[in-house]
Motif scaffolding. Structure first.
Motif, PDB file in Angstrom:
ATOM      1  N   PRO A  69      33.318  44.371  41.801  1.00 18.11           N
ATOM      2  CA  PRO A  69      34.691  44.036  42.197  1.00 18.11           C
ATOM      3  C   PRO A  69      34.964  42.545  42.025  1.00 18.11           C
ATOM      4  CG  PRO A  69      33.627  45.413  43.858  1.00 18.11           C
ATOM      5  CD  PRO A  69      32.551  44.968  42.903  1.00 18.11           C
ATOM      6  N   GLU A  70      36.212  42.220  41.719  1.00 14.73           N
ATOM      7  CA  GLU A  70      36.598  40.819  41.598  1.00 14.73           C
ATOM      8  C   GLU A  70      36.651  40.200  42.991  1.00 14.73           C
ATOM      9  OE1 GLU A  70      39.323  41.078  37.584  1.00 14.73           O
ATOM     10  OE2 GLU A  70      40.179  41.834  39.442  1.00 14.73           O
ATOM     11  N   GLY A  71      36.259  38.917  43.096  1.00 17.43           N
ATOM     12  CA  GLY A  71      36.275  38.252  44.402  1.00 17.43           C
ATOM     13  C   GLY A  71      34.877  37.896  44.874  1.00 17.43           C
ATOM     14  N   ALA A  72      34.658  38.014  46.186  1.00 20.69           N
ATOM     15  CA  ALA A  72      33.389  37.587  46.788  1.00 20.69           C
ATOM     16  C   ALA A  72      32.193  38.358  46.230  1.00 20.69           C
ATOM     17  CB  ALA A  72      33.455  37.750  48.311  1.00 20.69           C
ATOM     18  N   ASP A  73      32.377  39.651  45.963  1.00 20.02           N
ATOM     19  CA  ASP A  73      31.288  40.452  45.399  1.00 20.02           C
ATOM     20  C   ASP A  73      30.848  39.887  44.055  1.00 20.02           C
ATOM     21  OD1 ASP A  73      31.102  42.287  47.471  1.00 20.02           O
ATOM     22  OD2 ASP A  73      32.637  43.587  46.629  1.00 20.02           O
ATOM     23  N   PHE A  94      39.284  38.803  34.332  1.00 20.31           N
ATOM     24  CA  PHE A  94      40.112  37.663  34.753  1.00 20.31           C
ATOM     25  C   PHE A  94      39.813  37.245  36.190  1.00 20.31           C
ATOM     26  CE2 PHE A  94      43.984  35.855  36.631  1.00 20.31           C
ATOM     27  CZ  PHE A  94      44.220  34.811  35.756  1.00 20.31           C
ATOM     28  N   GLY A  95      39.634  38.216  37.080  1.00 20.97           N
ATOM     29  CA  GLY A  95      39.409  37.922  38.493  1.00 20.97           C
ATOM     30  C   GLY A  95      38.061  37.303  38.804  1.00 20.97           C
ATOM     31  N   TYR A  96      37.219  37.151  37.799  1.00 22.36           N
ATOM     32  CA  TYR A  96      35.932  36.471  37.986  1.00 22.36           C
ATOM     33  C   TYR A  96      36.052  34.963  37.767  1.00 22.36           C
ATOM     34  CZ  TYR A  96      33.747  41.148  37.395  1.00 22.36           C
ATOM     35  OH  TYR A  96      33.376  42.465  37.518  1.00 22.36           O
ATOM     36  N   MET A  97      37.244  34.462  37.510  1.00 21.08           N
ATOM     37  CA  MET A  97      37.406  33.069  37.115  1.00 21.08           C
ATOM     38  C   MET A  97      36.882  32.098  38.175  1.00 21.08           C
ATOM     39  SD  MET A  97      40.742  31.113  35.615  1.00 21.08           S
ATOM     40  CE  MET A  97      41.846  31.590  36.956  1.00 21.08           C
ATOM     41  N   ASP A  98      37.426  32.137  39.373  1.00 20.51           N
ATOM     42  CA  ASP A  98      36.984  31.208  40.415  1.00 20.51           C
ATOM     43  C   ASP A  98      35.531  31.447  40.830  1.00 20.51           C
ATOM     44  OD1 ASP A  98      39.337  29.758  40.418  1.00 20.51           O
ATOM     45  OD2 ASP A  98      40.282  30.986  41.965  1.00 20.51           O
ATOM     46  N   PRO A  99      35.108  32.707  40.990  1.00 19.35           N
ATOM     47  CA  PRO A  99      33.686  32.917  41.276  1.00 19.35           C
ATOM     48  C   PRO A  99      32.762  32.309  40.213  1.00 19.35           C
ATOM     49  CG  PRO A  99      34.906  34.921  41.754  1.00 19.35           C
ATOM     50  CD  PRO A  99      35.880  33.971  41.106  1.00 19.35           C
ATOM     51  N   THR A 100      33.144  32.414  38.942  1.00 24.34           N
ATOM     52  CA  THR A 100      32.320  31.850  37.865  1.00 24.34           C
ATOM     53  C   THR A 100      32.226  30.335  38.001  1.00 24.34           C
ATOM     54  OG1 THR A 100      32.940  33.645  36.359  1.00 24.34           O
ATOM     55  CG2 THR A 100      32.068  31.638  35.360  1.00 24.34           C
TER      56      THR A 100
END
Length: 357
Positions: A69-73, A94-100
């Motif tokens: 899942p995108e986000g903290a996970d 796309f939702g992996y941007m900040d975690p990356t």
């Protein structure tokens, strides 16, 4: 020196050599938003991973985690992969941007590649494909083939990539069929077959006889096949099991050359941060076979457009174009700049409905 000590020394040396060989392997990791069997987006990224293995053989080791899942996970999964010794990590949604970016700060020696994002760092590159070029081809075919003049579009999330795709498809459908109307359902998912099937069915019930999708499963294809007399287009992958109808063509994402090139750069020590956005010309976007369900003249026109985009003669966003609110956007012959396209947050004139905030 005794024979025992000689043998022990030889064994130790052999062990050290084996360890050195193992350490020489480049470890490449992938974080996937869907399952590798989704038949679409993640499937094609995984084909890129397999291409790395085939190309480099025992010089590489690849690892992956699917359905993250995108986000903290995602941040936890990327961190774990870095801790396990990955030299290069591709994060493919796309939702992996900040975690990356967050994980990259903690692991400056690991190289990160983020798909479809826009944030970079010394050890973070971005890459994406100009999917909107494929949408232009789909829009042309859809506009020519619809009999109800209603085209349904299953949108995933209201981000620039998806908005670009809707606009491109609509512009090209409208060019060849002024009576065409788009009905859009926001699914708020990349991969959820049940949701996607429901969206397709709802659009068909509203009169759509063409379904476009920016979601990753083949569920809309199955719903269209069940309904009959509805055409579809493969998304991200060929979805060829549904041709010649309902699937009459597709957009295929070809990540293989990019993944091989960037792995090679890590091996060579030449990897540098860059932002890649390639389309039909360089081969990152492919148009799947246009089947005989499409009239010959329409197929010929679609292939001519594909060729014109490939050689740079045609840009899908060429004026005159207005925004949905009627304000001027592009003058006659003017083409959209990449900055506007990358941040696109508006519909073009003629599209109904608001973009969710």
């Amino acid at each position: 020196m005794t024979l025992t000590r000689l043998l022990t020394g030889a064994a130790l040396a052999l062990g050290l050599a084996t360890t050195a060989v193992a350490q020489d392997k480049t470890k490449v990791g992938f974080i996937y938003v869907g399952p590798i069997g989704d038949g679409g987006w993640t499937y094609e990224h995984n084909q890129g991973r397999l291409a790395i293995e085939e190309h480099f053989g025992d010089k590489v080791e690849t690892v992956y985690q699917e359905s993250v899942p995108e986000g903290a996970d995602a941040e936890r999964a990327i961190t774990q992969m870095a801790l396990q010794g990955a030299d290069l990590i591709f994060t493919t949604s796309f939702g992996y941007m900040d975690p990356t970016v967050n994980v990259a700060k903690k692991f400056p020696d690991v190289k990160f590649e983020h798909a479809t994002g826009y944030k970079t760092a010394d050890n973070v590159s971005t890459y994406s494909a100009r999917f909107y070029e494929g949408r232009a081809v789909q829009g042309h075919i859809a506009g020519k083939m619809t009999e109800s003049n209603i085209i349904g579009y299953i949108a995933s999330f209201p981000i620039p990539e998806v908005i670009r795709g809707i606009n491109s498809a609509y512009i090209h459908a409208k060019k060849v069929n002024p009576d065409v109307e788009f009905k859009i359902i926001w699914a708020y998912t990349w991969f959820d077959p049940a949701k996607e099937a429901d969206a397709a069915t709802a659009l068909i019930e509203q009169g759509a006889d063409v379904i476009l999708q920016h979601t990753d499963s083949t569920a809309p294809q199955a719903a269209a096949e069940k309904a009959g007399n509805v055409i579809t287009f493969g998304q991200a992958s060929d979805m060829a099991e549904y041709k010649p109808t309902p699937r009459v063509s597709s957009i295929i994402d070809n990540w293989k050359p990019y993944y091989i090139e960037r792995t090679q750069a890590v091996m060579d020590g030449t990897w540098e941060t860059k932002q890649t956005w390639d389309g039909i010309g360089p081969g990152m976007v492919e148009i799947g076979e246009i089947t005989d369900a499409v009239p010959a003249d329409v197929k010929e026109e679609a292939l001519a457009m594909k060729e014109a985009m490939a050689n740079g003669e045609y840009h899908p966003f060429t004026g005159p174009l207005k925004k949905q609110d009627g304000s001027d956007w592009l003058a006659e012959g003017e083409t959209a700049d990449d900055g506007t396209l990358l941040g696109m947050n508006f519909f073009v004139e003629g599209l109904q409905g608001e973009i969710p905030q």
